[in-house]
Enzyme design. Sequence first.
Site, PDB file in Angstrom:
ATOM      1  N   HIS A 191     -11.014 -13.173   9.228  1.00 22.32           N
ATOM      2  CA  HIS A 191     -10.960 -11.928   9.999  1.00 22.32           C
ATOM      3  C   HIS A 191     -11.351 -12.188  11.457  1.00 22.32           C
ATOM      4  CE1 HIS A 191     -10.923  -9.898   6.039  1.00 22.32           C
ATOM      5  NE2 HIS A 191     -10.342  -8.902   6.696  1.00 22.32           N
ATOM      6  N   LYS A 235     -15.702  -8.644  13.264  1.00 24.32           N
ATOM      7  CA  LYS A 235     -15.998  -8.045  11.951  1.00 24.32           C
ATOM      8  C   LYS A 235     -17.477  -8.198  11.626  1.00 24.32           C
ATOM      9  CE  LYS A 235     -14.453  -7.803   7.135  1.00 24.32           C
ATOM     10  NZ  LYS A 235     -14.489  -6.341   7.092  1.00 24.32           N
TER      11      LYS A 235
END
Length: 267
Positions: free
Chosen positions: A154, A158
């Site tokens: 990600h 995040k």
Amino acid sequence: MTSLGIVLVGPRGRLGRLVLDEVQARTSAVLVGAVHRAVTPSLPDDEVCVRASLDDVLADVRPPEPGAPIVVVDVATAGSTAAHAEACAKHGVPLVCATTGLSDADRAALSAAAQRTAVLVAANLSPGAHLVALLAAQAAAAMAHADCEIVEVHHRLKKDAPSGTALMLADAVAEGRGDPKARRVCAREGEAKRQDGDIGVVAVRGGDVVGEHTVTFFAAGERVELVHKVSDRAVFAKGALDAAAFLAGRAPGLYAMTDVLKAKLGR
Ligand SMILES: NC(=O)c1ccc[n+]([C@@H]2O[C@H](COP(=O)([O-])OP(=O)(O)OC[C@H]3O[C@@H](n4cnc5c(N)ncnc54)[C@H](OP(=O)(O)O)[C@@H]3O)[C@@H](O)[C@H]2O)c1
């Protein structure tokens, strides 16, 4: 075809704006209500019922045509999920809850609401991620002795790790093996030899990656990889409206995106 009325909570957020675009793109759905905190509760609106609380919207909103269903899609950040669940239960309106970072109290309120109306909770609305979960459960059943490792990637901003989707995939593998309590090993360091049955989960962070998950089954002499990559957040909005269409007319209960997928597959 009867149109589905959508009440959107959080229409000005990043995901909320994508859901609005998706509603406009579909002939089968119409925005009938929206909850926005900055709105004066008495503000009149002829076409879309806009209020500062979901309870007020559900008291005043009208379906797009007589008898047409209405479903609430909640894409607000966490904090008011329990109140939204209670409002949906009170008015008997189904709820799609896409909010992440839910507290135990939120989950309890969603479960309580599901006694009185249809509630679907999805930490990941992307249809493809749930397809991978179904396939991972099947692969885990077919390759019961394979070592399973899940890698997720990600963007650098995040906050949580591993991702909720990676944990969902680990659950699917554990269920598929018939061993729901299988040990999840989130990253390894030092003396960390793999044990039979472990499900490894590794989080990688960097750049602007929207979300990638790879589930690998390592067997003797071969390996199987299931990969899911999101390149456009619009898939979450599409998933939200697919979930809303699925909930319309459903009996009270707690549903998941896998139920939407299974309905599509005719299971
Ligand atoms: N399930 C999935 O697949 C998925 C995918 C993406 C995101 N999400 C989740 O969806 C949520 C929103 O994400 P985002 O990126 O859109 O966040 P965002 O851009 O920060 O937007 C959040 C919106 O929620 C609104 N809001 C918060 N509390 C509210 C309340 N009580 N009533 C009405 N509106 C309220 C905010 O309104 P104000 O403008 O007044 O602050 C804001 O517009 C997060 O929990 C995120 O993790 C889920």
